[in-house]
Design a protein around this motif. Structure first.
Motif, PDB file in Angstrom:
ATOM      1  N   ILE A   1       0.849  -1.195   0.000  1.00  0.00           N
ATOM      2  CA  ILE A   1       0.000   0.000   0.000  1.00  0.00           C
ATOM      3  C   ILE A   1       0.879   1.236   0.000  1.00  0.00           C
ATOM      4  CG2 ILE A   1      -1.675   1.339   1.322  1.00  0.00           C
ATOM      5  CD1 ILE A   1      -2.633  -1.196   2.615  1.00  0.00           C
ATOM      6  N   PRO A   2       0.737   2.120  -0.985  1.00  0.00           N
ATOM      7  CA  PRO A   2       1.454   3.389  -0.903  1.00  0.00           C
ATOM      8  C   PRO A   2       0.839   4.198   0.244  1.00  0.00           C
ATOM      9  CG  PRO A   2       0.594   2.989  -3.120  1.00  0.00           C
ATOM     10  CD  PRO A   2      -0.056   2.012  -2.220  1.00  0.00           C
ATOM     11  N   VAL A   3       1.679   4.758   1.078  1.00  0.00           N
ATOM     12  CA  VAL A   3       1.163   5.442   2.277  1.00  0.00           C
ATOM     13  C   VAL A   3       0.214   6.579   1.906  1.00  0.00           C
ATOM     14  CG1 VAL A   3       1.883   6.911   4.194  1.00  0.00           C
ATOM     15  CG2 VAL A   3       3.010   4.732   3.796  1.00  0.00           C
ATOM     16  N   ARG A   4       0.480   7.199   0.737  1.00  0.00           N
ATOM     17  CA  ARG A   4      -0.386   8.272   0.258  1.00  0.00           C
ATOM     18  C   ARG A   4      -1.824   7.759   0.078  1.00  0.00           C
ATOM     19  NH1 ARG A   4      -0.947   9.442  -4.938  1.00  0.00           N
ATOM     20  NH2 ARG A   4       0.553   7.772  -5.258  1.00  0.00           N
ATOM     21  N   MET A   5      -1.942   6.502  -0.386  1.00  0.00           N
ATOM     22  CA  MET A   5      -3.272   5.928  -0.580  1.00  0.00           C
ATOM     23  C   MET A   5      -4.007   5.739   0.744  1.00  0.00           C
ATOM     24  SD  MET A   5      -4.186   5.751  -3.517  1.00  0.00           S
ATOM     25  CE  MET A   5      -3.186   6.525  -4.754  1.00  0.00           C
ATOM     26  N   LEU A   6      -3.203   5.490   1.779  1.00  0.00           N
ATOM     27  CA  LEU A   6      -3.803   5.334   3.103  1.00  0.00           C
ATOM     28  C   LEU A   6      -4.447   6.659   3.512  1.00  0.00           C
ATOM     29  CD1 LEU A   6      -3.856   2.927   4.934  1.00  0.00           C
ATOM     30  CD2 LEU A   6      -1.830   3.803   6.097  1.00  0.00           C
ATOM     31  N   ASN A   7      -3.749   7.744   3.190  1.00  0.00           N
ATOM     32  CA  ASN A   7      -4.305   9.075   3.427  1.00  0.00           C
ATOM     33  C   ASN A   7      -5.623   9.233   2.666  1.00  0.00           C
ATOM     34  OD1 ASN A   7      -4.966  11.809   2.890  1.00  0.00           O
ATOM     35  ND2 ASN A   7      -2.901  12.486   3.373  1.00  0.00           N
ATOM     36  N   GLU A   8      -5.608   8.904   1.355  1.00  0.00           N
ATOM     37  CA  GLU A   8      -6.825   9.041   0.551  1.00  0.00           C
ATOM     38  C   GLU A   8      -7.948   8.173   1.126  1.00  0.00           C
ATOM     39  OE1 GLU A   8      -6.350  11.334  -1.357  1.00  0.00           O
ATOM     40  OE2 GLU A   8      -4.438  11.202  -2.406  1.00  0.00           O
ATOM     41  N   HIS A   9      -7.583   6.984   1.575  1.00  0.00           N
ATOM     42  CA  HIS A   9      -8.602   6.070   2.094  1.00  0.00           C
ATOM     43  C   HIS A   9      -9.304   6.640   3.319  1.00  0.00           C
ATOM     44  CE1 HIS A   9     -10.625   2.434   3.400  1.00  0.00           C
ATOM     45  NE2 HIS A   9     -10.086   2.608   4.586  1.00  0.00           N
TER      46      HIS A   9
ATOM     47  N   PRO B   1     -12.976   6.428   1.285  1.00  0.00           N
ATOM     48  CA  PRO B   1     -12.615   5.092   0.814  1.00  0.00           C
ATOM     49  C   PRO B   1     -12.826   4.904  -0.688  1.00  0.00           C
ATOM     50  CG  PRO B   1     -14.020   4.957   2.755  1.00  0.00           C
ATOM     51  CD  PRO B   1     -13.990   6.392   2.344  1.00  0.00           C
ATOM     52  N   ARG B   2     -13.842   5.599  -1.227  1.00  0.00           N
ATOM     53  CA  ARG B   2     -14.114   5.465  -2.656  1.00  0.00           C
ATOM     54  C   ARG B   2     -12.984   6.091  -3.480  1.00  0.00           C
ATOM     55  NH1 ARG B   2     -18.851   4.728  -5.823  1.00  0.00           N
ATOM     56  NH2 ARG B   2     -19.109   6.126  -7.592  1.00  0.00           N
ATOM     57  N   LEU B   3     -12.447   7.218  -2.976  1.00  0.00           N
ATOM     58  CA  LEU B   3     -11.344   7.893  -3.664  1.00  0.00           C
ATOM     59  C   LEU B   3     -10.127   6.978  -3.756  1.00  0.00           C
ATOM     60  CD1 LEU B   3     -10.063  10.473  -4.853  1.00  0.00           C
ATOM     61  CD2 LEU B   3      -9.520  11.177  -2.539  1.00  0.00           C
ATOM     62  N   ALA B   4      -9.792   6.325  -2.628  1.00  0.00           N
ATOM     63  CA  ALA B   4      -8.633   5.428  -2.631  1.00  0.00           C
ATOM     64  C   ALA B   4      -8.860   4.281  -3.608  1.00  0.00           C
ATOM     65  CB  ALA B   4      -8.379   4.886  -1.234  1.00  0.00           C
ATOM     66  N   TYR B   5     -10.081   3.781  -3.666  1.00  0.00           N
ATOM     67  CA  TYR B   5     -10.381   2.671  -4.569  1.00  0.00           C
ATOM     68  C   TYR B   5     -10.223   3.118  -6.022  1.00  0.00           C
ATOM     69  CZ  TYR B   5     -12.615  -1.604  -6.213  1.00  0.00           C
ATOM     70  OH  TYR B   5     -12.859  -2.811  -6.808  1.00  0.00           O
TER      71      TYR B   5
END
Lengths: 559, 95
Positions: free
Chosen positions: A7-15, A19-23
């Motif tokens: 998991i890119p840590v940036r995606m964890l932020n987006e999530h 949650p839809r944005l990260a997906y």
């Protein structure tokens, strides 16, 4: 589960943000810039320049006070399943803190001075540093706009939340099912992916009776470049596309303001210009002189595989094909009927369209909506089209008038008279526009639901444009004839066919473009939007219907 | 939403001046020596500012970006002597 990439840590932020944005970003590979992300990227460029080094191993000596100041540090851990590029790592000896740069000001609303997504992000970076042997009691978020550093203590509670977020994101990604949009959230209008996600529209069509906000309509306005003059030559000069004819500059278009390039006939484009178009994701379409679509040059294609998977799966499902086809054909009949009703040019004592005709078309529409098979539907569509074209002449300026045209029946390949030539050209333009709209949202324009695939025929574009044939194509034809913009001398007849001359074609493209720029009120969502944006919204709604996020595809029908 | 801007610059070095002149063509219409007229949305404005600040030397050169207002509605009052002035448009280009 273990097969999932780090998991890119940036995606964890987006999530944590949505949650839809990260997906959308991580699983489906979608992205779109807006002013906030561009600003962030510019501010980050300085930070991203590598500088200083993080020692491979933290110092073991307890009294080591060597200062660490390392920029743009990438660390990963299979154990944690994380990867991060940290803006800055600073500290002394074995005790360090990750520093994350944010473009904005310190949020005063957040009690701790940092919003939760950023807290989780620096905490995950801290976990990674600890995994690599450092000790990380706190992280730092630096706000560029207000030049403030805010410390984030990495306590047990935050670590637990971070681990939970990781588990959740992994679970979402593995499920293959996109999370629902946020509900009426203030985050959405600022989110650069709102136009892809369509949060309010999806909610509205699935259940919530809240009118969607006009998030989509605020989009930027790059415009197409059409080159239809013969022997035109398009080349790149710095940041500008220059069109030349006989070595003479005839037009130019700033690359940043070009949304697409359409080249008719022998118009040429240099390789550097094509490279630049590809780099900027500007699609280039190649057309015959007559506007027939030959090809489409784009970058390596949309990364969103799920969209295409859903499309193919649905295209093999007869029930879904019939459902969509019925709606599209019914929509086309309704819109043709509306066009007749609005543009009927009767005599003085009877200025409105005959009631029997309107009733018959309404019946056709009902039949289309209930057609038991695609074959029956095709018959209904044919009957309605006949009825419509038999009466088409009644929307045109009198032929006895110098500027009028005769129209008796629809014919094509080749069109035999000027009105048919205009209609054919208009449908070709509309096909091109829809092919681009569909491929830009990641759909395959060649796999349709109503039109069956045939060699080289963009079946899905033909499906989706059905309701817009009357609204956009026919309506432009009526406009250019009735306003006298295109005259009988703009045509040339040869070998049994009739064609537009260069000057006439140029005027027609301009009129077509005007129509696409025209704003209308969306009959379901109630916001103002132009036709070209509408094509994109409709394409994205189709994506949402194919992915089972909304129960029906809403066909666009005017009143 | 697009806005109209006048961008004018004083650049002390011929090389940087050329570079900026060339880059500016990507954002607007050349109006006069060292003056451009631009019609920009928020993203293009950011990109322009970024491009400019990467070309000029901030302690020697000077660039002004003047905001005239919303491109659709603003009535620019300009007295133009010995030449013509047209606010820059953003239409589809058809040739």
């Amino acid at each position: 589960m273990t097969d999932l990439p780090l998991i890119p840590v940036r995606m964890l932020n987006e999530h944590v943000y949505c949650p839809r944005l990260a997906y959308l970003m991580w699983v489906q590979g979608e992205f779109q810039h807006n002013e906030f992300t561009v600003d962030g990227a510019i501010k980050h460029r300085r930070v991203d320049r590598p500088g200083g080094k993080l020692p491979e191993q933290p110092s073991q000596a307890a009294d080591d006070e060597t200062r660490i100041h390392a920029r743009s540090v990438t660390l990963s851990s299979d154990e944690l399943g994380l990867i991060a590029k940290m803006d800055l790592v600073e500290g002394e000896g074995a005790v360090v803190a990750p520093v994350d740069y944010k473009r904005g000001k310190r949020p005063h609303k957040a009690a701790s001075g940092v919003y939760e997504p950023e807290q989780i992000q620096v905490c995950a970076q801290g976990l990674l540093l600890e995994e690599h042997g450092y000790s990380c009691p706190e992280g730092v978020v630096y706000f560029v706009a207000s030049r403030e550093r805010v410390r984030v203590p990495l306590d047990e509670e935050l670590r637990t939340r971070t681990r939970n977020a990781m588990t959740e994101l992994r679970r979402n990604a593995a499920s293959g099912c996109i999370p629902a949009p946020l509900e009426d959230s203030p985050k959405c209008p600022r989110c650069s992916l709102a136009g892809i996600c369509l949060p309010d529209e999806v909610r509205f069509l699935s259940r919530t009776p809240v009118q969607p906000r006009p998030i989509f309509a605020a989009r930027d306005a790059a415009k197409p470049l059409y080159v239809q003059t013969q022997r035109a030559y398009v080349r790149k000069d710095g940041e500008v596309l220059v069109v030349e004819q006989e070595k003479e500059q005839v037009a130019k278009a700033r690359l940043a303001e070009v949304s697409q390039v359409a080249l008719f006939g022998s118009a040429a484009l240099t390789t550097p210009a094509l490279h630049e178009c590809l780099r900027r994701e500007i699609p280039v379409t190649w057309l015959s002189y007559g506007g027939w679509f030959i090809g489409h040059t784009v970058t390596v294609g949309r990364r969103n595989v799920e969209t295409r998977t859903h499309q193919y799966r649905a295209s093999f499902d007869d029930g879904r094909c019939l459902d969509l086809a019925r709606r599209l054909v019914a929509g086309k009949i309704v819109n043709s009927r509306t066009l007749l009703r609005r543009n009927w040019r009767g005599t003085d004592d009877d200025a409105s369209a005959p009631r029997e005709l309107l009733t018959a078309l309404r019946e056709d529409m009902r039949h289309a909506g209930r057609a038991p098979s695609l074959a029956v539907l095709l018959g209904v569509e044919g009957a309605a089209a006949n009825r419509y074209f038999q009466n088409f002449q009644n929307m045109l300026r009198e032929a006895s008038d110098d500027l009028g045209f005769d129209f008796s029946t629809r014919n094509r390949r080749p069109p035999k008279d000027p009105v048919n030539a205009l209609l054919s050209f208009a449908y070709a333009m509309l096909t091109r526009e829809w092919t681009m709209a569909l491929s830009s949202v990641g759909l395959d324009p060649y796999r349709g639901f109503y039109h069956q695939p045939r060699f080289g025929r963009p079946a899905l574009a033909l499906d989706m444009m059905e309701p817009f044939r009357p609204l956009v194509a026919d309506s432009v034809v009526l406009t250019v004839i009735n306003n006298g913009e295109i005259r009988p001398e703009d045509f040339i007849s040869a070998a049994g066919g009739c064609n537009l001359k260069d000057a006439g074609r140029k005027k027609f493209i301009q009129a077509f473009e005007r129509r696409l720029q025209q704003e209308i009120t969306h009959p379901i969502f109630k916001y103002r939007i132009n036709y070209r944006q509408l094509f994109e919204v409709q394409s994205r709604l189709l994506v949402r219907w194919l992915g089972d996020e909304i129960p029906t595809y809403p066909v666009f029908m005017t009143r | 939403m697009e806005r109209l801007y006048i961008v004018c610059y004083d650049v002390r070095d011929q090389r940087r001046w050329r570079k900026l002149y060339k880059a500016m063509h990507g954002y607007g219409e050349w109006l006069q020596l060292s003056v451009f007229q631009c019609r920009l949305d928020a993203v293009r404005k950011l990109r322009l500012e970024d491009a400019v600040s990467r070309i000029v030397k901030q302690d020697e050169d000077h660039v002004l970006i003047m905001d005239l207002g919303p491109a659709e509605s603003v009535q620019v009052k300009v007295k133009s002597i010995g030449g013509s002035f047209e606010p820059v448009r953003n239409d589809a280009v058809v040739v």
